[in-house]
Design a protein around this motif. Sequence first.
Motif, PDB file in Angstrom:
ATOM      1  N   ASP A 299       0.829  -1.208   0.000  1.00  0.00           N
ATOM      2  CA  ASP A 299       0.000   0.000   0.000  1.00  0.00           C
ATOM      3  C   ASP A 299       0.865   1.261   0.000  1.00  0.00           C
ATOM      4  OD1 ASP A 299      -1.674  -2.185   0.772  1.00  0.00           O
ATOM      5  OD2 ASP A 299      -3.150  -0.747   1.517  1.00  0.00           O
ATOM      6  N   ASP A 300       2.038   1.175   0.629  1.00  0.00           N
ATOM      7  CA  ASP A 300       2.938   2.327   0.668  1.00  0.00           C
ATOM      8  C   ASP A 300       3.385   2.745  -0.728  1.00  0.00           C
ATOM      9  OD1 ASP A 300       2.930   2.706   3.423  1.00  0.00           O
ATOM     10  OD2 ASP A 300       4.554   1.286   3.757  1.00  0.00           O
ATOM     11  N   PHE A 301       3.282   1.807  -1.689  1.00  0.00           N
ATOM     12  CA  PHE A 301       3.733   2.091  -3.053  1.00  0.00           C
ATOM     13  C   PHE A 301       2.571   2.185  -4.040  1.00  0.00           C
ATOM     14  CE2 PHE A 301       7.065  -0.298  -0.812  1.00  0.00           C
ATOM     15  CZ  PHE A 301       8.051   0.677  -0.801  1.00  0.00           C
ATOM     16  N   GLY A 302       1.340   2.316  -3.508  1.00  0.00           N
ATOM     17  CA  GLY A 302       0.202   2.630  -4.354  1.00  0.00           C
ATOM     18  C   GLY A 302      -0.694   1.489  -4.768  1.00  0.00           C
ATOM     19  N   LYS A 303      -0.479   0.281  -4.249  1.00  0.00           N
ATOM     20  CA  LYS A 303      -1.350  -0.836  -4.622  1.00  0.00           C
ATOM     21  C   LYS A 303      -1.513  -1.765  -3.421  1.00  0.00           C
ATOM     22  CE  LYS A 303      -0.810  -2.792  -8.692  1.00  0.00           C
ATOM     23  NZ  LYS A 303      -0.296  -3.681  -9.773  1.00  0.00           N
ATOM     24  N   HIS A 304      -2.738  -2.248  -3.218  1.00  0.00           N
ATOM     25  CA  HIS A 304      -2.975  -3.195  -2.121  1.00  0.00           C
ATOM     26  C   HIS A 304      -2.719  -4.609  -2.618  1.00  0.00           C
ATOM     27  CE1 HIS A 304      -4.550  -4.949   1.507  1.00  0.00           C
ATOM     28  NE2 HIS A 304      -5.383  -5.697   0.789  1.00  0.00           N
ATOM     29  N   ILE A 305      -1.750  -5.291  -2.009  1.00  0.00           N
ATOM     30  CA  ILE A 305      -1.396  -6.656  -2.404  1.00  0.00           C
ATOM     31  C   ILE A 305      -1.179  -7.480  -1.134  1.00  0.00           C
ATOM     32  CG2 ILE A 305       0.140  -8.129  -3.764  1.00  0.00           C
ATOM     33  CD1 ILE A 305       1.110  -5.652  -5.235  1.00  0.00           C
ATOM     34  N   PRO A 306      -2.121  -8.328  -0.753  1.00  0.00           N
ATOM     35  CA  PRO A 306      -1.865  -9.215   0.389  1.00  0.00           C
ATOM     36  C   PRO A 306      -0.675 -10.110   0.080  1.00  0.00           C
ATOM     37  CG  PRO A 306      -3.801  -9.947  -0.830  1.00  0.00           C
ATOM     38  CD  PRO A 306      -3.413  -8.614  -1.397  1.00  0.00           C
ATOM     39  N   ALA A 307       0.136 -10.392   1.079  1.00  0.00           N
ATOM     40  CA  ALA A 307       1.360 -11.150   0.802  1.00  0.00           C
ATOM     41  C   ALA A 307       1.886 -11.817   2.062  1.00  0.00           C
ATOM     42  CB  ALA A 307       2.428 -10.230   0.220  1.00  0.00           C
ATOM     43  N   VAL A 308       2.626 -12.906   1.835  1.00  0.00           N
ATOM     44  CA  VAL A 308       3.335 -13.601   2.905  1.00  0.00           C
ATOM     45  C   VAL A 308       4.651 -14.090   2.310  1.00  0.00           C
ATOM     46  CG1 VAL A 308       2.208 -15.825   2.398  1.00  0.00           C
ATOM     47  CG2 VAL A 308       3.159 -15.404   4.684  1.00  0.00           C
ATOM     48  N   GLY A 309       5.699 -14.095   3.111  1.00  0.00           N
ATOM     49  CA  GLY A 309       6.991 -14.531   2.587  1.00  0.00           C
ATOM     50  C   GLY A 309       8.006 -14.691   3.688  1.00  0.00           C
ATOM     51  N   PHE A 310       9.222 -15.037   3.273  1.00  0.00           N
ATOM     52  CA  PHE A 310      10.301 -15.192   4.253  1.00  0.00           C
ATOM     53  C   PHE A 310      11.652 -15.005   3.575  1.00  0.00           C
ATOM     54  CE2 PHE A 310       9.370 -19.533   2.743  1.00  0.00           C
ATOM     55  CZ  PHE A 310      10.617 -19.971   2.336  1.00  0.00           C
ATOM     56  N   ALA A 311      12.651 -14.700   4.394  1.00  0.00           N
ATOM     57  CA  ALA A 311      14.030 -14.555   3.933  1.00  0.00           C
ATOM     58  C   ALA A 311      14.934 -15.454   4.764  1.00  0.00           C
ATOM     59  CB  ALA A 311      14.491 -13.102   4.049  1.00  0.00           C
ATOM     60  N   MET A 312      15.962 -15.995   4.117  1.00  0.00           N
ATOM     61  CA  MET A 312      16.916 -16.870   4.782  1.00  0.00           C
ATOM     62  C   MET A 312      18.292 -16.212   4.732  1.00  0.00           C
ATOM     63  SD  MET A 312      15.630 -20.350   2.849  1.00  0.00           S
ATOM     64  CE  MET A 312      16.434 -21.509   3.957  1.00  0.00           C
ATOM     65  N   GLY A 313      18.992 -16.191   5.871  1.00  0.00           N
ATOM     66  CA  GLY A 313      20.344 -15.655   5.925  1.00  0.00           C
ATOM     67  C   GLY A 313      21.343 -16.729   5.543  1.00  0.00           C
ATOM     68  N   LEU A 314      21.909 -16.643   4.340  1.00  0.00           N
ATOM     69  CA  LEU A 314      22.759 -17.728   3.833  1.00  0.00           C
ATOM     70  C   LEU A 314      24.060 -17.868   4.605  1.00  0.00           C
ATOM     71  CD1 LEU A 314      22.216 -17.527  -0.035  1.00  0.00           C
ATOM     72  CD2 LEU A 314      20.919 -18.743   1.730  1.00  0.00           C
ATOM     73  N   LYS A 315      24.648 -16.763   5.042  1.00  0.00           N
ATOM     74  CA  LYS A 315      25.885 -16.856   5.811  1.00  0.00           C
ATOM     75  C   LYS A 315      25.638 -17.543   7.141  1.00  0.00           C
ATOM     76  CE  LYS A 315      29.481 -15.371   6.353  1.00  0.00           C
ATOM     77  NZ  LYS A 315      30.554 -16.298   6.698  1.00  0.00           N
ATOM     78  N   ARG A 316      24.520 -17.224   7.784  1.00  0.00           N
ATOM     79  CA  ARG A 316      24.211 -17.878   9.067  1.00  0.00           C
ATOM     80  C   ARG A 316      23.950 -19.364   8.872  1.00  0.00           C
ATOM     81  NH1 ARG A 316      20.467 -13.680  12.642  1.00  0.00           N
ATOM     82  NH2 ARG A 316      22.111 -12.111  12.952  1.00  0.00           N
ATOM     83  N   ILE A 317      23.247 -19.705   7.797  1.00  0.00           N
ATOM     84  CA  ILE A 317      23.001 -21.121   7.521  1.00  0.00           C
ATOM     85  C   ILE A 317      24.323 -21.840   7.294  1.00  0.00           C
ATOM     86  CG2 ILE A 317      22.043 -22.724   5.822  1.00  0.00           C
ATOM     87  CD1 ILE A 317      19.692 -20.782   5.514  1.00  0.00           C
ATOM     88  N   LEU A 318      25.236 -21.210   6.560  1.00  0.00           N
ATOM     89  CA  LEU A 318      26.540 -21.831   6.308  1.00  0.00           C
ATOM     90  C   LEU A 318      27.321 -22.004   7.606  1.00  0.00           C
ATOM     91  CD1 LEU A 318      28.539 -22.978   4.318  1.00  0.00           C
ATOM     92  CD2 LEU A 318      29.395 -20.659   3.900  1.00  0.00           C
TER      93      LEU A 318
END
Length: 394
Positions: A299-318
Motif C-alpha cells: 500500500d505504501d507504493f500505491g497498490k494493495h497486495i496481500p502477501a506472505v513470505g520469508f528470507a533466509m540468511g545464507l551466511k548464518r546457515i553456512l
Amino acid sequence: MNYYKLPAGVQDILPGEYYNLSLLEDRLKEKFRKAGCRFVRSAALEYYDAFAEIRNRVPQRDMFKMTDGDGSLLVLRPDMTLAVSRIAATRLKDARVRLAYVGEVWNNAEGAGNLSQREVLQAGVEFLGESGAFSDAFAVAFAVECLKETGLDDFTVDVGHVGFFKGLLSGAGISEADTERLRACINAKDGIGAAMLLKNSGVSGRAAEALQALPSLFGGEEVLARAEKLTDDPTALGALEHLKKVHALLKEFGCEKYVSFDLGTVKSLSYYSGILFTGLTGALGAPVLSGGRYDMLADDFGKHIPAVGFAMGLKRILMALERQGKVRAPAPPDAVLLVKAGGEKNAYAEYLRLTGEGKVVDLYAGGFEEGLAYAKEKGAKAVLAADAKGVKRI
C-alpha cells in the motif's frame, strides 16, 4: 590506518566458503523455481524516501546513506521485502505472483547472538496476492522444506501472530514509544523489563497479566489453549483461531514436528499484519530464517497486495552447517595439464577439447616436478603433459 582491513560487519568470501554458498544458492533457487516462483533482482541503490518516508519505514539509523550528484539522498538497499513490494506494486501487472530473490541487504541494525552483519546475503520468497490460512500454512511448510534443502537437520520454525499482541494492547492505553519498548522487552524474553514498563505506564489487571505472560507463551499446541484463557479481546482471539487453522493444515502436511509456537515473538507492528515465523537451529544462537504476513506493505507504493513470505540468511546457515560438519570441499580438477616448452599449442588445444566436454582442467606452466607436486596437492583425477609432439597421460 590499516588499509587492508575491512569495516566491522562486512567480510570477504574466500574460495571454500564461496563454493559452499554457491551450492546453497543453487539448491534454494531450484526449490524456489519448482514452487512456481519467478526471480527478480532489485536495484542496490534506492532513494532514501522510499524507505524512510513510508508508513512501514526503516529507521534512518539502520540505513547506509549517501548523496547523489543532484543532492538527492540515496541508501543501499536495507530491506528486500520492501524492495520486492515496490516492484510488485509499481512494475508488475500480475495480481497474483510468487517472486524469489538472492541478494544482499545492508543495514546498521545490531545483530542477534553476537552475529552482527552489516552486509547480509539473503535468499527469499514473497507470495503476493495470496491470503488465508492455507497460504500461511503453505508458507511455513515451504520454509521447512527450504531449511531441509540446505542440509540442516536440527531446526524448528517458531510461529506466532502479531494480532495477538495487538489485541492485548488495544485496551491498555500505552503510548507508541512505550509500545515499541514493550515489544523489545517481550522479544528479548525480558519479563522483568516488561513488568516494570507496564507498571510505569499505568497498565494493571488482566491486561498487564496477559502482556507479562507473553515471554513464556512458547511450546506446542497447548500454548494456544493457555493463551485463550488470558483475554477476551476479539482481535487476540481471532489471531489464535487463525493459528489453530494453520496448525491443523501443518499437521496434514506432515510438518508438525518442525513447528512450535511462540506468541512472544513480536516483530514490527507496522510491518507485519498477521502470522509470524522464525527459523532457529541449535547450532547457532541467532535466527536463520524470518518471515510473516504483510498485507499492507505494498500500500505504501500505491497498490494493495496481500502477501506472505520469508528470507533466509545464507551466511548464518553456512555457519550452522560448518558447526554440524556439513560443508563440502571444492571438487578437485578432472585434470592438471602440464605445459612443457614448445607444447603450448597442443596444451591449449587439449584444454579446449576437455573443457568442451565439461571437464575441469588446470593448466600448469612451470617445472615438471613442481607440476606433479601441484597436481598431487590439488587431488587431480588425471595428470597430462603436453610437449611439441602432443599430449600424453602421466
